[in-house]
Each structure stands twice: as C-alpha cells, then as structure tokens.
Design an enzyme around this catalytic site. Structure first.
Site, PDB file in Angstrom:
ATOM      1  N   GLY A 141       0.836  -1.210   0.000  1.00  0.00           N
ATOM      2  CA  GLY A 141       0.000   0.000   0.000  1.00  0.00           C
ATOM      3  C   GLY A 141       0.867   1.256   0.000  1.00  0.00           C
ATOM      4  NE  ARG A 181      -2.060  -4.126  -0.641  1.00  0.00           N
ATOM      5  CZ  ARG A 181      -1.586  -3.585   0.481  1.00  0.00           C
ATOM      6  NH1 ARG A 181      -0.536  -4.086   1.064  1.00  0.00           N
ATOM      7  NH2 ARG A 181      -2.180  -2.541   1.009  1.00  0.00           N
ATOM      8  CG  ASP A 215      -1.647   0.148   8.338  1.00  0.00           C
ATOM      9  OD1 ASP A 215      -2.577   0.959   8.268  1.00  0.00           O
ATOM     10  OD2 ASP A 215      -1.535  -0.835   7.575  1.00  0.00           O
ATOM     11  N   GLY A 266      -6.585   0.110   9.217  1.00  0.00           N
ATOM     12  CA  GLY A 266      -5.825  -0.651  10.215  1.00  0.00           C
ATOM     13  C   GLY A 266      -6.533  -1.960  10.474  1.00  0.00           C
TER      14      GLY A 266
HETATM   15  O1  F6P Z   1      -1.251  -1.245   4.820  1.00  0.00           O
HETATM   16  C1  F6P Z   1      -1.832  -0.048   4.517  1.00  0.00           C
HETATM   17  C2  F6P Z   1      -3.303  -0.201   4.292  1.00  0.00           C
HETATM   18  O2  F6P Z   1      -3.775   1.053   3.915  1.00  0.00           O
HETATM   19  C3  F6P Z   1      -4.117  -0.763   5.461  1.00  0.00           C
HETATM   20  O3  F6P Z   1      -4.397   0.169   6.466  1.00  0.00           O
HETATM   21  C4  F6P Z   1      -5.356  -1.248   4.739  1.00  0.00           C
HETATM   22  O4  F6P Z   1      -5.988  -2.241   5.502  1.00  0.00           O
HETATM   23  C5  F6P Z   1      -4.783  -1.805   3.475  1.00  0.00           C
HETATM   24  O5  F6P Z   1      -3.589  -1.100   3.237  1.00  0.00           O
HETATM   25  C6  F6P Z   1      -5.663  -1.705   2.268  1.00  0.00           C
HETATM   26  O6  F6P Z   1      -5.067  -2.412   1.247  1.00  0.00           O
HETATM   27  P1  F6P Z   1      -5.341  -2.224  -0.326  1.00  0.00           P
HETATM   28  O7  F6P Z   1      -4.599  -1.007  -0.783  1.00  0.00           O
HETATM   29  O8  F6P Z   1      -4.762  -3.445  -0.935  1.00  0.00           O
HETATM   30  O9  F6P Z   1      -6.806  -2.092  -0.494  1.00  0.00           O
END
Ligand code: F6P
Length: 374
Positions: free
Chosen positions: A12, A74, A135, A178
């Site tokens: 992220g 990711r 986070d 979070g």
């Molecule tokens: O790790 C950072 C974060 O923003 C978390 O707080 C959240 O749960 C997650 O990434 C969301 O992930 P994605 O960008 O894959 O939707």
C-alpha cells in the site's frame, strides 16, 4: 567502481514515499556517486525489468507530492500475478538483480515489503528496507513514514464529523484504516475527541458502547462519535467463532476438519470491522440515527506532513550511507527522538506491532472518559 542500486516501493502506498525516494536518490548520487535505478510498480517491475533512472530532474519537486512516482503493487516475488495466475517469480527477480549488476536493492513499504525483502535476502540479495506505511504497525521502529500524515487526515475528518453529528443529534461511526492494529484509530480518536474508540487489540462489547452513548444522552450530549478500526471485532463475534471451531474439532476429522477450520477463519476475518452491523445495532438499541463514514484511501493520499517529510529525508539519506557502508539484510528503524538504527530483517518480517493494552495512549484516552468498547 561505481555502485549500482535498485529501489522500489511495494504494498500500500503512503504519503512520504516520494520524499524517501528523493532522500535515497539524491544522497546516493551526490554524496557517494552511486547509480540509482527505480523499478516500477513494486516487485513486478523486476519481472521483466521496467525501470526509471532516479537521477537529476526526476527527483526534483517530489518532496511534497503524495503517492509514489515509481508506482506500487501488492505483487510479491514469491506470489506474482502473471497471466492471471499467482506464480513464484523469485528466480526471475534474482536474475534481474544479477543481470543488471546491482549491488543492493532498497525496498520501501510496510509488512508486505519487509516480508518480500527478507525472502530475497534469504535468496542471496543485498537488501535494505525502510519503514513506510500509514499503519505504524512495523516492529522494531517507533514510527513509520506516512503515519503522521494519515493521523492528521483522520483527526481532521473526526473534527468535521463532530459538527454535523451535533447538528443532527446522530451517532457517527468513522471507520479508520488498520486491519491488524489500531494505532491510527487510537491516535485520530484521541486527537479528534472521539467518544468511543474501537481497535482490533481490544474486542468490544456492544452493551458497553450503548451505556456510554446513553450516559452522554443523559448528560445532555445528544450525539456520539465512534472511531472504529477496520479490524475491530466484537467479543460476541470472537466467542461465536471460538464455539464454531470447537464444534468443528468435535464433529470432524482429517481434511474435512482442516477445510472447515480455514473457512471459519476466513469468515471471522471478514466479520471484523463490520461497521454497518454496528450502526444498525446502535440505531436499534438507542433509537438515535446512526451514520457511517469510511475514510478509506483518503488516509493514504495527498501531500505528506512536514514531520513525514523530515523523517523521510532522514531515513532516505541514512539508507544511502548504510549502503555505502555495506550494511545489508536490515530495516532502518527509528528509535526515540529520531535515532536511526539498523535492525535485522528476520526480527521484522511477518510481525505486527500491536498497541500494548497498557499503552499510555489507551490510558490517556480512558482518563478523559473515552469508552474503549471493553
Ligand atoms: O497497509 C496499509 C493499508 O492502507 C491498510 O491500512 C489497509 O488495511 C490496506 O492497506 C488496504 O489495502 P489495499 O490497498 O490493498 O486495499
């Protein structure tokens, strides 16, 4: 001989990533004469290589910009999406590193990036990482780049929601990012004066929240603000799934038992942060209107705060110095008043820094009368 380093942003994004890229790139080039190559879109930019030279004008005017000029994803070396299927591309990533004659790979990000970097270290690469995530959930570092900015955004949102909640005499639930840890929710909840704060570390009891809202009503306060982590979970939910797991243990055996156990785990994770259910319950039990605001990606976007820019510059330049000194297999952690120290990646990978239940922030919140849901 001129050192050549690769750098990427993975997982992220977070405000301050560009400021870190600038810090590493400028110091590595100007101070140590290194060549700096950026891989696009995280680890997937190494298979096949998609690169940007991180020198000269590309590093200008990015200190204040949000996101990452490299792009992120990711994808992980051991699980990369190729032709619609997840594949282990560790071998290809290592080959790119070797073919390009890199002396080091710098990985910026949160838990995903740290785990992937550790994996590449075990596969023989010189890796070094920096803690960048909104986070603030990485172990062995007191803070992370991006946290301060996200905290400001979430706190300001809670401030704004206060006025409308008050005008309409409503319960407003603010869902904060979070999944595993509650740092952002706790910090923003305290800063924004939330009446109830729910974090994953402290399973909540609906009756306790109900009591807090009723007490406020009796005191003439006809609205309530709840700051809720996306990973917050109720005691009832935990109890339900514990019971279901026990029944599964009793009634099934072999592969069947494993399958059901893993399915129950998945459903339990999905039940966390169910703010819609919580809002419906509170509306039913209090007779007040309840509304939800999911802050989501607003917390990850936009310009980094001054504090994050300073931290990013400190970490980025320290990273260039660590590479020059041949310090690899580490994350640079921040301790106390800005002391930057290398921490072995095996101490960081796969671990989450949860909020200790006796943390001064929790104690402080309780002492000003905030309900923590327990
Ligand atoms: O790790 C950072 C974060 O923003 C978390 O707080 C959240 O749960 C997650 O990434 C969301 O992930 P994605 O960008 O894959 O939707």
């Amino acid at each position: 001989m001129t050192k050549k380093i690769g750098i990427l942003t993975a997982g992220g994004d977070a405000p301050g990533l560009n400021a870190v890229l600038r810090g590493v790139g400028k110091a590595a080039h100007a101070m140590y004469g290194m060549d700096v190559i950026g891989f696009q879109d995280g680890f997937s930019g190494m298979v096949p290589p998609r690169t940007l030279d991180l020198e000269g004008s590309i590093l200008s005017n990015i200190l204040t910009s949000g996101g990452t000029i490299l792009g992120t994803s990711r994808d992980r070396p051991q699980a990369m999406l190729v032709d619609g299927k997840l594949q282990d591309c560790t071998g290809e990533v290592v080959k790119t590193y070797r073919d390009m004659g890199l002396d080091a790979l710098v990985c910026l990000g949160g838990n995903d990036a740290q785990e992937s970097a550790f994996h590449l270290m075990q596969n023989g690469l010189n890796v070094i990482t920096l803690p960048v995530t909104i986070d603030n959930d990485l172990v062995e570092t007191d803070t992370t780049v991006g946290f301060d900015t996200a905290l400001e955004v979430a706190a300001e949102a809670i401030d704004r929601l206060h006025t409308t909640a008050s005008s309409h005499h409503r319960i407003i639930i603010v869902e904060v990012m979070g999944k595993q840890t509650g740092w952002l929710t706790l910090g923003a909840g305290i800063a924004g004066g939330a009446d109830v704060i729910l974090i994953p570390e402290l399973p909540y009891d609906e009756q306790s929240i109900l009591k807090a809202i009723e007490e406020r009503s009796q005191a003439g306060k006809r609205f309530s603000i709840l700051a809720v982590s996306e990973g917050a979970v109720s005691k009832d939910t935990i109890q339900f799934f514990e019971q279901a797991q026990k029944t599964n243990q009793r009634l099934r055996s072999g592969p069947d038992r494993l399958k059901v156990a893993s399915r129950l785990d998945q459903i339990e994770q999905r039940s966390a942060g169910n703010t819609i259910h919580l809002a419906n319950q509170l509306e039913k039990l209090t007779g007040m209107n309840a509304r939800i605001t999911i802050l989501g990606y607003l917390q990850r976007g936009g310009t980094p705060s001054a504090t994050d820019r300073v931290l990013a510059t400190q970490l980025g330049t320290a990273c260039a110095a660590a590479i020059e000194a041949g310090r690899f297999g580490v994350m640079l952690g921040v301790h106390g008043a800005g002391l930057i120290e290398p921490v072995p990646l095996e101490q960081v990978s796969g671990k989450f820094k949860t909020v200790p239940l006796d943390h001064p922030w929790i104690n402080g919140a309780r002492m000003v009368g905030t309900n923590m849901g327990d």
